[in-house]
Design a protein around this motif. Structure first.
Motif, PDB file in Angstrom:
ATOM      1  N   ASN A 267      14.100   8.578  61.502  1.00  0.00           N
ATOM      2  CA  ASN A 267      13.938   9.543  62.599  1.00  0.00           C
ATOM      3  C   ASN A 267      14.020   8.864  63.965  1.00  0.00           C
ATOM      4  OD1 ASN A 267      13.611  11.847  60.956  1.00  0.00           O
ATOM      5  ND2 ASN A 267      11.458  11.324  60.601  1.00  0.00           N
ATOM      6  N   PHE A 268      13.559   7.631  64.054  1.00  0.00           N
ATOM      7  CA  PHE A 268      13.667   6.887  65.314  1.00  0.00           C
ATOM      8  C   PHE A 268      15.125   6.677  65.694  1.00  0.00           C
ATOM      9  CE2 PHE A 268      14.443   2.618  67.057  1.00  0.00           C
ATOM     10  CZ  PHE A 268      13.892   2.776  68.324  1.00  0.00           C
ATOM     11  N   VAL A 269      15.948   6.310  64.732  1.00  0.00           N
ATOM     12  CA  VAL A 269      17.363   6.097  65.005  1.00  0.00           C
ATOM     13  C   VAL A 269      18.034   7.393  65.449  1.00  0.00           C
ATOM     14  CG1 VAL A 269      19.579   5.466  63.956  1.00  0.00           C
ATOM     15  CG2 VAL A 269      17.536   4.121  63.454  1.00  0.00           C
ATOM     16  N   ARG A 270      17.694   8.497  64.810  1.00  0.00           N
ATOM     17  CA  ARG A 270      18.348   9.763  65.109  1.00  0.00           C
ATOM     18  C   ARG A 270      17.843  10.396  66.412  1.00  0.00           C
ATOM     19  NH1 ARG A 270      20.815  13.283  62.162  1.00  0.00           N
ATOM     20  NH2 ARG A 270      19.362  14.876  62.930  1.00  0.00           N
ATOM     21  N   ASP A 271      16.515  10.427  66.602  1.00  0.00           N
ATOM     22  CA  ASP A 271      15.941  11.203  67.709  1.00  0.00           C
ATOM     23  C   ASP A 271      15.682  10.398  68.979  1.00  0.00           C
ATOM     24  OD1 ASP A 271      15.956  13.232  65.873  1.00  0.00           O
ATOM     25  OD2 ASP A 271      13.826  13.050  65.353  1.00  0.00           O
ATOM     26  N   VAL A 272      15.593   9.086  68.871  1.00  0.00           N
ATOM     27  CA  VAL A 272      15.264   8.260  70.044  1.00  0.00           C
ATOM     28  C   VAL A 272      16.408   7.315  70.403  1.00  0.00           C
ATOM     29  CG1 VAL A 272      13.647   6.576  70.988  1.00  0.00           C
ATOM     30  CG2 VAL A 272      12.807   8.406  69.502  1.00  0.00           C
ATOM     31  N   HIS A 274      19.638   7.227  69.283  1.00  0.00           N
ATOM     32  CA  HIS A 274      20.941   7.860  69.494  1.00  0.00           C
ATOM     33  C   HIS A 274      21.089   8.437  70.907  1.00  0.00           C
ATOM     34  CE1 HIS A 274      23.886  11.188  69.270  1.00  0.00           C
ATOM     35  NE2 HIS A 274      24.573  10.347  68.510  1.00  0.00           N
ATOM     36  N   PRO A 275      20.121   9.218  71.430  1.00  0.00           N
ATOM     37  CA  PRO A 275      20.260   9.702  72.817  1.00  0.00           C
ATOM     38  C   PRO A 275      20.324   8.567  73.836  1.00  0.00           C
ATOM     39  CG  PRO A 275      18.565  10.947  71.659  1.00  0.00           C
ATOM     40  CD  PRO A 275      18.920   9.788  70.794  1.00  0.00           C
ATOM     41  N   TYR A 276      19.597   7.490  73.572  1.00  0.00           N
ATOM     42  CA  TYR A 276      19.589   6.370  74.522  1.00  0.00           C
ATOM     43  C   TYR A 276      20.937   5.650  74.534  1.00  0.00           C
ATOM     44  CZ  TYR A 276      18.073   2.090  76.848  1.00  0.00           C
ATOM     45  OH  TYR A 276      17.969   1.031  77.721  1.00  0.00           O
ATOM     46  N   VAL A 277      21.540   5.483  73.376  1.00  0.00           N
ATOM     47  CA  VAL A 277      22.815   4.763  73.290  1.00  0.00           C
ATOM     48  C   VAL A 277      23.972   5.635  73.762  1.00  0.00           C
ATOM     49  CG1 VAL A 277      24.456   3.673  71.695  1.00  0.00           C
ATOM     50  CG2 VAL A 277      22.005   3.244  71.465  1.00  0.00           C
ATOM     51  N   GLN A 278      23.982   6.895  73.347  1.00  0.00           N
ATOM     52  CA  GLN A 278      25.121   7.765  73.628  1.00  0.00           C
ATOM     53  C   GLN A 278      25.090   8.351  75.045  1.00  0.00           C
ATOM     54  OE1 GLN A 278      27.748   8.225  71.664  1.00  0.00           O
ATOM     55  NE2 GLN A 278      26.907   6.913  70.050  1.00  0.00           N
ATOM     56  N   LYS A 279      23.898   8.750  75.504  1.00  0.00           N
ATOM     57  CA  LYS A 279      23.816   9.450  76.786  1.00  0.00           C
ATOM     58  C   LYS A 279      22.910   8.758  77.801  1.00  0.00           C
ATOM     59  CE  LYS A 279      24.487  13.897  74.464  1.00  0.00           C
ATOM     60  NZ  LYS A 279      23.927  15.256  74.244  1.00  0.00           N
ATOM     61  N   GLY A 280      22.277   7.664  77.408  1.00  0.00           N
ATOM     62  CA  GLY A 280      21.396   6.956  78.333  1.00  0.00           C
ATOM     63  C   GLY A 280      20.081   7.657  78.598  1.00  0.00           C
ATOM     64  N   LYS A 281      19.680   8.609  77.760  1.00  0.00           N
ATOM     65  CA  LYS A 281      18.424   9.335  77.947  1.00  0.00           C
ATOM     66  C   LYS A 281      17.273   8.560  77.322  1.00  0.00           C
ATOM     67  CE  LYS A 281      20.421  13.988  78.073  1.00  0.00           C
ATOM     68  NZ  LYS A 281      20.396  15.341  77.449  1.00  0.00           N
ATOM     69  N   ASN A 282      16.167   8.513  78.049  1.00  0.00           N
ATOM     70  CA  ASN A 282      14.984   7.812  77.560  1.00  0.00           C
ATOM     71  C   ASN A 282      14.095   8.796  76.788  1.00  0.00           C
ATOM     72  OD1 ASN A 282      12.774   6.244  77.082  1.00  0.00           O
ATOM     73  ND2 ASN A 282      12.411   5.670  79.215  1.00  0.00           N
ATOM     74  N   PHE A 284      11.864   7.597  74.408  1.00  0.00           N
ATOM     75  CA  PHE A 284      10.880   6.764  73.714  1.00  0.00           C
ATOM     76  C   PHE A 284       9.474   7.364  73.755  1.00  0.00           C
ATOM     77  CE2 PHE A 284      14.337   3.819  74.388  1.00  0.00           C
ATOM     78  CZ  PHE A 284      14.331   3.040  73.242  1.00  0.00           C
ATOM     79  N   TYR A 285       9.252   8.326  74.648  1.00  0.00           N
ATOM     80  CA  TYR A 285       7.949   8.969  74.694  1.00  0.00           C
ATOM     81  C   TYR A 285       7.671   9.787  73.428  1.00  0.00           C
ATOM     82  CZ  TYR A 285      10.622  13.175  75.926  1.00  0.00           C
ATOM     83  OH  TYR A 285      11.496  14.216  75.920  1.00  0.00           O
ATOM     84  N   LYS A 286       8.697  10.011  72.626  1.00  0.00           N
ATOM     85  CA  LYS A 286       8.526  10.789  71.393  1.00  0.00           C
ATOM     86  C   LYS A 286       7.917   9.976  70.247  1.00  0.00           C
ATOM     87  CE  LYS A 286      12.211  14.212  71.979  1.00  0.00           C
ATOM     88  NZ  LYS A 286      13.392  14.830  71.336  1.00  0.00           N
ATOM     89  N   LEU A 287       7.838   8.682  70.403  1.00  0.00           N
ATOM     90  CA  LEU A 287       7.380   7.826  69.302  1.00  0.00           C
ATOM     91  C   LEU A 287       5.959   8.133  68.834  1.00  0.00           C
ATOM     92  CD1 LEU A 287       8.866   4.365  70.370  1.00  0.00           C
ATOM     93  CD2 LEU A 287       9.659   5.895  68.557  1.00  0.00           C
ATOM     94  N   PRO A 288       4.971   8.343  69.727  1.00  0.00           N
ATOM     95  CA  PRO A 288       3.588   8.522  69.232  1.00  0.00           C
ATOM     96  C   PRO A 288       3.344   9.836  68.500  1.00  0.00           C
ATOM     97  CG  PRO A 288       3.609   7.826  71.545  1.00  0.00           C
ATOM     98  CD  PRO A 288       4.990   8.248  71.199  1.00  0.00           C
ATOM     99  N   VAL A 289       3.984  10.922  68.918  1.00  0.00           N
ATOM    100  CA  VAL A 289       3.641  12.229  68.354  1.00  0.00           C
ATOM    101  C   VAL A 289       4.835  12.896  67.682  1.00  0.00           C
ATOM    102  CG1 VAL A 289       2.736  14.532  68.846  1.00  0.00           C
ATOM    103  CG2 VAL A 289       1.798  12.552  70.036  1.00  0.00           C
ATOM    104  N   SER A 290       5.913  13.096  68.424  1.00  0.00           N
ATOM    105  CA  SER A 290       7.034  13.878  67.911  1.00  0.00           C
ATOM    106  C   SER A 290       7.681  13.243  66.690  1.00  0.00           C
ATOM    107  CB  SER A 290       8.091  14.074  69.010  1.00  0.00           C
ATOM    108  OG  SER A 290       7.548  14.805  70.091  1.00  0.00           O
ATOM    109  N   VAL A 291       7.945  11.942  66.750  1.00  0.00           N
ATOM    110  CA  VAL A 291       8.570  11.266  65.607  1.00  0.00           C
ATOM    111  C   VAL A 291       7.610  11.219  64.430  1.00  0.00           C
ATOM    112  CG1 VAL A 291       9.644   9.129  64.819  1.00  0.00           C
ATOM    113  CG2 VAL A 291      10.041   9.938  67.146  1.00  0.00           C
ATOM    114  N   VAL A 292       6.340  10.997  64.713  1.00  0.00           N
ATOM    115  CA  VAL A 292       5.344  11.000  63.636  1.00  0.00           C
ATOM    116  C   VAL A 292       5.271  12.373  62.980  1.00  0.00           C
ATOM    117  CG1 VAL A 292       2.886  10.750  63.119  1.00  0.00           C
ATOM    118  CG2 VAL A 292       4.003   9.134  64.654  1.00  0.00           C
ATOM    119  N   ASN A 293       5.290  13.418  63.799  1.00  0.00           N
ATOM    120  CA  ASN A 293       5.203  14.780  63.266  1.00  0.00           C
ATOM    121  C   ASN A 293       6.455  15.150  62.473  1.00  0.00           C
ATOM    122  OD1 ASN A 293       3.849  17.325  63.013  1.00  0.00           O
ATOM    123  ND2 ASN A 293       5.317  18.176  64.461  1.00  0.00           N
ATOM    124  N   THR A 294       7.590  14.570  62.803  1.00  0.00           N
ATOM    125  CA  THR A 294       8.799  14.800  62.026  1.00  0.00           C
ATOM    126  C   THR A 294       8.777  14.015  60.717  1.00  0.00           C
ATOM    127  OG1 THR A 294       9.998  15.043  64.118  1.00  0.00           O
ATOM    128  CG2 THR A 294      11.318  14.785  62.131  1.00  0.00           C
TER     129      THR A 294
END
Length: 524
Positions: A267-272, A274-282, A284-294
């Motif tokens: 999920n880290f590779v897909r949701d965090v 991928h956006p950083y590599v492809q579009k430069g979007k940060n 990483f704030y999703k790591l504590p809650v959103s990625v865990v919840n997924t």
């Protein structure tokens, strides 16, 4: 007509002070008065001995309960004395400083010097540590011929350091005594609160069968269940029991952690990433809650499917072999034995997922996204309402709540206090039938979440499929296999095998035509 108690001869026995839990030298006239002689059937006693309500039922105390000695004045010794007195035994406690420790024990216990405490009792509990055994050598003459009950436990370091157990070391110091290992797995709290609040089993080992029988009777009278572990050579194994930390949970916990790490990284590779590599979007704030919840629902779903997969494999193996009298492979046998722990971990992850989901609207990032969406809607003067998405989310949430409720029922019925109140058919219905219903509900919950996302090209980030598609593989196989086993060609053959039929066997077996009897056949 009055019921006769086995062992009674039709006459009322004389009541002694020992029968009422008092020592012979105490005044018992105010507590135990001989009953007036009655004639006929009324002369027969309803209950032949004093009974103690120790675990919610009537635990019978032997008619000649011996005086019991305890050497030691720690927490366990005090709890043991309290339990013995409550079970009708007379207790004498030996201490190096009886005046200081007398107030810590029940008033019915006699606290005296160690030399006096070991003089009259035939059974003596040693509630002292191994390093203090040598201090009792001065009492070797008085202890000769008595039963010494070792209740000590070594530390993990001491267990690895010494080759012989504490009980074997005690037997070498006192060769004229009979050493019994018992009560080391029972905590002081369990002794005080009663067996209903702790483990009822008490492993016992000794080289003398008569001594084991004596201690087993005492264990029964105290409301516990004795378990014969053999000779004193087994004491090392008995002493290792309290040192084990959840041995049956090791493999399921490692499995759950492994699944969590794998899905979290995916999920880290897909949701965090991928956006950083492809579009430069940060993101990483999703790591504590959103990625865990997924990640949590993926782990819970896979663990739940792993609870019912070994049952499918076992049924397929029985159909292939045509008999139930051949052992399963060791890996499958161990898998079947760990299903309870895997199921409880699945429920734990599902419950955490529910809590995390409730917390998502409280996150600052969610509030910002909601405000940005509202501003964009006002700027474009658009009306945002997608009927399909509304229905999808309603069904998705409803199925999730139903699945979590069913898992909660499974978790509650797995508790020993609840499971012991159910008969086999009731327990099998809850754990097997309702468990499969929970798996189906969870599958529908996952499919409703995915909807058409599995067919959208933009969902495949780094060419990786959505996470929910990976979790559906094993559950769908189980559901299809269960459906196949319901076909008459498989279900009737499987029912015959589980009732004792064997392929190419000499005994012919006819399955009952009554469908009710077929339903009562046990299932794996």
């Amino acid at each position: 007509m009055a019921a006769e108690i086995p062992g009674d001869q039709g006459s009322r026995p004389t009541i002694t002070p020992q029968d009422c839990g008092k020592s012979p030298d105490e005044d018992s006239t105010s507590h135990c008065r001989p009953a007036t002689k009655m004639s006929g059937e009324m002369d027969k006693p309803l209950i032949s001995r004093c009974l103690v309500d120790s675990d919610g039922s009537l635990a019978e105390v032997p008619s000649k309960a011996p005086k019991v000695g305890i050497l030691g004045s720690g927490d366990f010794a005090r709890s043991l004395a309290t339990r013995l007195i409550g079970s009708g035994f007379s207790v004498v406690v030996g201490s190096r400083n009886p005046k200081r420790t007398a107030g810590l024990f029940p008033s019915s216990a006699q606290v005296t010097l160690r030399e006096e405490a070991v003089s009259s009792p035939e059974v003596i509990f040693l509630a002292v540590f191994r390093e203090h055994y040598s201090s009792l050598c001065d009492l070797s003459d008085q202890l000769a011929g008595k039963i010494l009950v070792d209740v000590s436990n070594p530390t993990e370091q001491e267990h690895l350091q010494h080759r012989e157990s504490n009980a074997e070391y005690l037997a070498s110091l006192f060769p004229t005594c009979t050493v019994v290992k018992a009560f080391n797995v029972i905590s002081a709290w369990t002794l005080q609160a009663g067996p209903r609040d702790g483990n009822r089993q008490v492993p016992i080992c000794s080289d003398q069968p008569e001594a084991k029988r004596t201690i087993s009777e005492m264990v029964h009278a105290m409301g516990f269940m004795p378990v014969d572990m053999g000779s004193l050579a087994s004491a090392r194994e008995v002493e290792a029991m309290p040192l084990r930390l959840l041995p049956s949970w090791k493999v399921p916990t490692l499995l759950a952690l492994g699944l969590f790490v794998c899905f979290y990284a995916y999920n880290f590779v897909r949701d965090v990433l991928h956006p950083y590599v492809q579009k430069g979007k940060n993101k990483f704030y999703k790591l504590p809650v959103s990625v865990v919840n997924t990640t949590l629902p993926c782990v819970a779903y896979v663990l739940l499917s792993l609870v019912y997969l070994p049952g499918v494999l076992a049924a397929a193996l029985q159909l292939r072999r045509g008999t139930k009298y051949r052992r399963f492979p060791d890996w499958l046998d161990h898998w079947l034995q760990h299903r309870k722990q895997i199921g409880l971990l699945s429920f734990y992850c599902a419950a955490l997922h529910a809590v995390y989901s409730f917390c998502l609207p409280l996150l600052r990032s969610s509030r910002y996204e909601l405000v940005n969406l509202a501003v964009e809607q006002v700027a474009n003067k658009s009306h945002l309402w997608v009927e399909e998405e509304v229905w999808r989310m309603e069904i998705y949430v409803s199925l999730g709540v139903l699945a979590l409720g069913t898992l909660s029922l499974l978790a509650v019925t797995s508790l020993p206090s609840i499971a012991n109140s159910l008969n086999w058919r009731e327990f099998s219905f809850v754990q097997s039938t309702l468990g499969f219903v929970a798996l189906v509900l969870t599958t529908l919950h996952t499919l409703t979440y995915g909807w058409t996302r599995a067919f959208e090209e933009n969902r495949y980030k780094f060419y990786l499929p959505p996470t929910f598609t990976l979790t559906l593989l094993v559950p769908c196989v189980i559901i299809l296999a269960k459906g196949l086993f319901l076909l008459p060609c498989f279900s009737r053959r499987l029912a015959k095998i589980r009732r004792g039929w064997e392929k190419d066997g000499a005994i012919k077996f006819v399955l009952p035509t009554d469908h009710i009897l077929v339903e009562k056949t046990s299932h794996v």
